[in-house]
Design a protein around this motif. Structure first.
Motif, short mmCIF file in Angstrom:
data_model
loop_
_atom_site.label_atom_id
_atom_site.label_comp_id
_atom_site.label_asym_id
_atom_site.label_seq_id
_atom_site.Cartn_x
_atom_site.Cartn_y
_atom_site.Cartn_z
N SER A 320 0.86 -1.19 0.00
CA SER A 320 0.00 0.00 0.00
C SER A 320 0.89 1.23 0.00
O SER A 320 1.88 1.30 0.73
CB SER A 320 -0.95 -0.03 1.20
OG SER A 320 -0.35 0.56 2.31
N ILE A 321 0.57 2.16 -0.86
CA ILE A 321 1.39 3.37 -1.01
C ILE A 321 0.56 4.55 -0.55
O ILE A 321 -0.36 4.98 -1.22
CB ILE A 321 1.83 3.53 -2.47
CG1 ILE A 321 2.65 2.30 -2.88
CG2 ILE A 321 2.67 4.79 -2.63
CD1 ILE A 321 2.78 2.13 -4.36
N LYS A 322 0.90 5.04 0.64
CA LYS A 322 0.07 6.09 1.23
C LYS A 322 0.58 7.48 0.93
O LYS A 322 -0.17 8.44 0.91
CB LYS A 322 -0.01 5.90 2.75
CG LYS A 322 -0.74 4.63 3.13
CD LYS A 322 -1.09 4.64 4.62
CE LYS A 322 -1.62 3.31 5.07
NZ LYS A 322 -0.55 2.30 5.17
N ASN A 323 1.88 7.62 0.77
CA ASN A 323 2.45 8.94 0.49
C ASN A 323 3.75 8.77 -0.30
O ASN A 323 4.24 7.66 -0.45
CB ASN A 323 2.69 9.70 1.80
CG ASN A 323 3.53 8.90 2.78
OD1 ASN A 323 4.56 8.34 2.41
ND2 ASN A 323 3.10 8.82 4.02
N PRO A 324 4.28 9.86 -0.82
CA PRO A 324 5.48 9.75 -1.66
C PRO A 324 6.66 9.08 -0.94
O PRO A 324 7.45 8.37 -1.55
CB PRO A 324 5.81 11.20 -1.99
CG PRO A 324 4.52 11.92 -1.89
CD PRO A 324 3.77 11.25 -0.80
N LYS A 325 6.75 9.30 0.36
CA LYS A 325 7.83 8.67 1.12
C LYS A 325 7.74 7.15 1.03
O LYS A 325 8.72 6.46 0.81
CB LYS A 325 7.74 9.14 2.58
CG LYS A 325 8.99 8.85 3.34
CD LYS A 325 8.94 9.39 4.74
CE LYS A 325 10.20 8.93 5.44
NZ LYS A 325 10.63 9.81 6.48
N ASN A 326 6.49 6.68 1.23
CA ASN A 326 6.16 5.26 1.05
C ASN A 326 6.59 4.75 -0.31
O ASN A 326 7.16 3.67 -0.44
CB ASN A 326 4.64 5.17 1.11
CG ASN A 326 4.16 4.38 2.30
OD1 ASN A 326 3.48 3.42 2.10
ND2 ASN A 326 4.55 4.75 3.49
N GLN A 357 16.48 13.69 -2.58
CA GLN A 357 15.74 12.47 -2.23
C GLN A 357 16.57 11.48 -1.45
O GLN A 357 16.04 10.64 -0.73
CB GLN A 357 15.21 11.81 -3.50
CG GLN A 357 13.99 12.52 -4.02
CD GLN A 357 13.37 11.84 -5.20
OE1 GLN A 357 13.88 10.85 -5.71
NE2 GLN A 357 12.25 12.37 -5.64
N SER A 358 17.89 11.58 -1.62
CA SER A 358 18.74 10.57 -0.99
C SER A 358 19.44 11.14 0.23
O SER A 358 20.38 10.57 0.75
CB SER A 358 19.77 10.10 -2.01
OG SER A 358 20.28 11.20 -2.72
N ALA B 210 9.33 19.06 -1.93
CA ALA B 210 9.82 18.38 -0.74
C ALA B 210 9.00 17.12 -0.45
O ALA B 210 9.53 16.06 -0.16
CB ALA B 210 9.78 19.33 0.46
N ARG B 211 7.69 17.26 -0.57
CA ARG B 211 6.81 16.13 -0.30
C ARG B 211 7.06 15.00 -1.28
O ARG B 211 7.18 13.84 -0.91
CB ARG B 211 5.36 16.61 -0.41
CG ARG B 211 4.34 15.63 0.07
CD ARG B 211 3.00 16.35 0.23
NE ARG B 211 1.92 15.64 -0.43
CZ ARG B 211 1.36 14.54 0.05
NH1 ARG B 211 1.80 14.02 1.17
NH2 ARG B 211 0.40 13.94 -0.60
N LEU B 212 7.21 15.36 -2.57
CA LEU B 212 7.46 14.34 -3.58
C LEU B 212 8.84 13.72 -3.42
O LEU B 212 9.10 12.62 -3.88
CB LEU B 212 7.32 14.92 -4.99
CG LEU B 212 5.89 15.26 -5.41
CD1 LEU B 212 5.88 15.86 -6.81
CD2 LEU B 212 5.00 14.03 -5.37
N ALA B 213 9.75 14.45 -2.76
CA ALA B 213 11.08 13.89 -2.52
C ALA B 213 11.09 13.00 -1.29
O ALA B 213 12.14 12.58 -0.82
CB ALA B 213 12.09 15.02 -2.36
N GLY B 214 9.92 12.73 -0.74
CA GLY B 214 9.83 11.80 0.38
C GLY B 214 10.07 12.43 1.74
O GLY B 214 10.26 11.72 2.72
#
Lengths: 496, 337
Positions: A320-326, A357-358, B210-214
């Motif tokens: 399940s993918i709830k948010n971009p972090k997921n 992102q990293s 920022a949100r899309l970058a996790g």
């Protein structure tokens, strides 16, 4: 024939590097509906902006009622009887319906010079009655539906005695029922002698309501035809001009096992029963016109749009993918449609964007190790051939193509197994396009599954292994590579 | 134009301009008044800024993520009263007093942060509310403190927390200066060299990216409110030790000057941009103006009331210069689109 209401002749408009409108002439008669069709970027919107006075034309003339007029601002356009209803409605949402209709011209009491609210309401009710609408003049516009807001905009146009009403994709956000009501309103306007320019991707709609159709492509006028004398397929082949395979590399890859399986994805009222599979090393194209819901599919896959129903399996495991972090944790990379507002942090440097992102993995402790960060940035600048003076400059100073490469590099740094990309080459130069296609090819070879959402017809047909056509939130059709030509793809997508 | 002058005008960085402005102010007051330029006076200027500077630091965290916290002055006020209460009534040792107050400050910050991020109410509106709420609580607690006639703090250990000098005899470096150096230094390290610090700037620059970058955007904003609350509490403690008393109106009206300093220091109110060097220089500029005007009043017949006028004019000038420079830059960086 009726009298010519509007005549735009030999209109030209260039932006640096592009001729957005190139010697276009159209005319519009009183009590006529003229449909304008064309692919994204064909120049329809620019033409309308010139008529609305939002942009200034380089050359050409505009005549209204056979008199030459000088339109150089929205004000002069409106004074000459032109009203434009944009796709992104520009109603003043915190004000009432009456205030919107009478914007700047509310009736005043003769003695006190104060606003005469009773008169305003009475007049609003009259105008709205002409449109068969029972919206209350006192309602605050923010509480209205999209359709009702459109009615308010049309009422505003009528109140100003507009002779020419332009509607840009009016049905993109409407339900079928509301669309039908809107068509009645448009017919009504037409019978009152108003000339209407109707811009839409939806071919059936345009055929149903227009008297004539003008097709534009690459800024040029291709033809204007009487609707009753022309076939839908004919219009579509006029819309398509570019030859296939000209710019596109042949992407070859070996497809192995299923990477991602999506079953019965639903977002109530937006997308319906979307199911598909993507294999490792495959590019799956998803094609749809504005408002079709393909953006929502992409956003649901990375946890931005909440899904109401449906399952996603990755590598055979339910996820399940709830948010971009997921999504990132599940190795799903994303390249969003809006480079400047979603892809990049414009006042960050090239380096800071590439590592955004990293960032958690930069160094062992929570202190960022600059040497690691620099080497990551240098790696992508080299690998993607990003043209930048150095890695410390702010990305806002770079060209669109280089910015897009940075978005790509940032996402690839997390080693995604699945890549969801939306309009990856919009508004960038040919060289950068080729670099990006090459990178996608490499990714396929490495076994990454790619989901490509694009409205660029030649692009999606050339580089995808399969294309799903989406319209009205549903998958209409699946084409394997080479099965469909541009006409067929566009035709399927424009059916409701 | 000279290269350095060009650089000064075009540079996107406000810090250099502020530094020069500060130097000009010091030179001006030194020339115009006899007693401004002295170690004693400088110590007095430094002695006046700690609470202010610490509050500015706290607010900077919140503004960097694009929010605003107007309740920081009230949080400082309530910790001032609580510090007295804990010390005189509960007989807390100093260390427990410090920890309790800072934790309570953090809790108020968390309360703000929770309302802003969980419920989604605009931070200005939220903290306008909590500003009044916390101040009201403070008066209510202060009533008890007054009734118990606990009065002033005379305990040397507590007072030394805000009044100590290194070395003790020659009174060269006040302990409050040491606090500022440590707090600002640690914060600069945190903001510029940790991944969380980078995330703070990312959230303030562009929340969608920022949100899309996790990045967990809400968590980042929440944490910044907590940091601001804790720092404000610490500022309150320092102020109590410096003054030797805590009163219900401690820190009232302070927030306006705090916001002024942070904005003057070049922290973008919309978030994502700003440096601590700019903030601390802005704090110093305001303190120098306040102090220098007093000196000026003694040697000329300039009325006391001109103090605020001068402050206002100088601020408008500084910010005006910044805007002019920004539009210069906007022109220079125009790109084809």
């Amino acid at each position: 024939m009726k009298s010519t209401l509007l005549k735009m002749s030999h209109i030209c408009k260039s932006y640096p590097g592009v001729k957005a409108v190139n010697d276009v002439s159209i005319d519009l008669f009183a009590g006529e509906i003229l449909g304008i069709m064309g692919e994204n970027g064909a120049g329809k919107s620019t033409l309308i902006k010139l008529l609305a006075g939002a942009e200034k034309k380089d050359s050409g003339e505009i005549y209204i009622d056979e008199k030459k007029v000088d339109i150089n601002s929205p004000k002069t356009s409106q004074e000459n009887g032109v009203s434009v209803i944009y796709q992104e409605l520009i109603t003043m949402d915190t004000l009432s319906v009456a205030e919107n209709i009478f914007v700047g011209q509310l009736p005043v009491n003769k003695v006190t010079k104060l606003i005469d609210w009773k008169a305003a309401q009475k007049k609003s009710t009259e105008v709205l009655a002409l449109l068969n609408s029972n919206i209350k003049p006192k309602s605050i516009v923010a509480t209205l539906s999209v359709y009702e807001k459109q009615i308010v905009e049309i009422a505003k146009a009528i109140h100003k005695n507009a002779k020419v009403v332009v509607m840009d994709e009016p049905t993109a956000a409407l339900s079928e029922k509301d669309s039908k009501s809107l068509f009645k309103v448009i017919e009504n306007l037409k019978n009152q002698g108003v000339g209407i320019i109707y811009i839409s991707h939806r071919i059936e709609e345009v055929f149903k309501i227009s008297d004539r159709i003008t097709v534009m492509r690459d800024g040029k006028l291709i033809a204007t035809k009487q609707t009753k004398d022309v076939e839908k397929k004919e219009i579509i082949s006029m819309m398509i001009g570019r030859e296939l395979n000209q710019f596109f590399p042949e992407i070859k890859s070996e497809k192995k096992g299923v990477m991602m399986k999506v079953s019965d994805l639903n977002i109530n009222g937006i997308i319906e029963n979307i199911s598909f599979e993507v294999k490792k090393g495959e590019i799956l194209g998803i094609f749809g016109l504005v408002g079709s819901g393909c953006l929502n599919i992409a956003r649901a896959l990375i946890g931005v749009d909440d899904i109401d129903q449906g399952e996603i399996h990755i590598n055979g495991k339910k996820t399940s993918i709830k948010n971009p972090k997921n999504a990132l944790k599940n190795n799903i990379g994303f390249i969003p449609i809006d480079r400047k507002n979603e892809g990049l942090t414009l006042n960050f440097s090239v380096k800071q964007n590439l590592t955004l992102q990293s960032i958690d993995e930069l160094g062992s402790s929570f202190i960022i190790q600059e040497s690691i960060e620099n080497s990551i940035a240098e790696k992508w600048v080299k690998k993607l051939d990003i043209k930048t003076p150095n890695i410390e400059v702010e990305v806002k100073t770079l060209s669109g193509g280089n910015q897009q490469k940075i978005v790509l590099g940032k996402t690839l740094e997390i080693n995604p197994e699945i890549l969801v990309i939306v309009e990856p080459t919009r508004g960038i130069d040919v060289g950068a396009k080729m670099d990006i296609y090459k990178m996608l090819e490499n990714l396929c070879k490495e076994g990454v599954a790619i989901i490509l959402v694009s409205t660029d017809v030649p692009e999606i047909l050339s580089i995808s292994n399969r294309v799903l056509v989406v319209s009205n939130g549903k998958i209409r059709k699946e084409f394997k590579k080479g099965e469909a030509n541009q006409q067929e793809l566009l035709y399927e997508a424009s059916l409701n | 134009m000279k290269v350095w002058l060009k650089k000064l005008i075009y540079s996107d960085d406000i810090v250099g301009a502020l530094g020069i402005f500060l130097v000009l102010l010091v030179v001006f007051f030194s020339v115009m008044t006899p007693h401004f330029f002295s170690l004693m006076n400088f110590n007095s200027i430094i002695g006046n800024i700690p609470a202010m500077a610490i509050l500015c630091l706290g607010l900077t965290f919140v503004v960097l993520v694009g929010d605003l916290d107007l309740s920081l002055g009230s949080i400082l006020g309530i910790t001032a009263i609580l510090a007295v209460f804990f010390f005189k009534v509960m007989h807390f040792p100093l260390w427990l007093n410090l920890i309790s107050c800072v934790v309570i400050g953090g809790i108020f910050g968390a309360f703000n942060g929770a309302i802003v991020t969980k419920i989604g109410i605009n931070s200005i509106i939220t903290t306008l509310g909590t500003m009044a709420l916390i101040r009201g609580l403070t008066y209510w607690i202060a009533m008890d403190v007054d009734a118990m006639q606990v009065g002033r703090i005379t305990d040397p250990a507590f007072l030394n927390f805000g009044r100590y000098y290194f070395p003790e005899k020659s009174r060269l470096i006040p302990i409050t200066l040491v606090y500022l150096v440590i707090l600002y230094g640690a914060s600069a390290l945190f903001l510029n060299h940790t991944s969380f610090g980078r995330q703070i700037y990312a959230v303030g620059s562009n929340e969608a990216t920022a949100r899309l970058a996790g990045i967990n955007v809400k968590r980042v904003r929440f944490v910044c409110f907590i940091i601001a609350g804790m720092l404000s509490a610490f500022g309150g403690l320092v102020l109590v030790a410096q003054l030797g008393l805590g009163e219900a109106y401690t820190g009232q009206n302070m927030i306006l000057e705090v916001v002024t300093a942070v904005v003057l220091g070049g922290v973008l109110l919309t978030g994502g941009k700003g440096r601590l060097t700019g903030v601390i220089i802005a704090v110093l500029i305001l303190a120098v103006i306040r102090n220098g005007m007093v000196h000026l009043e003694q040697v000329t017949d300039i009325s006391f009331y001109w103090r605020d006028v001068a402050k206002g004019v100088i601020l408008l000038l500084a910010i005006g210069l910044y805007s002019v420079r920004k539009s210069f830059n906007a022109k220079r960086l125009r790109t084809r689109q």
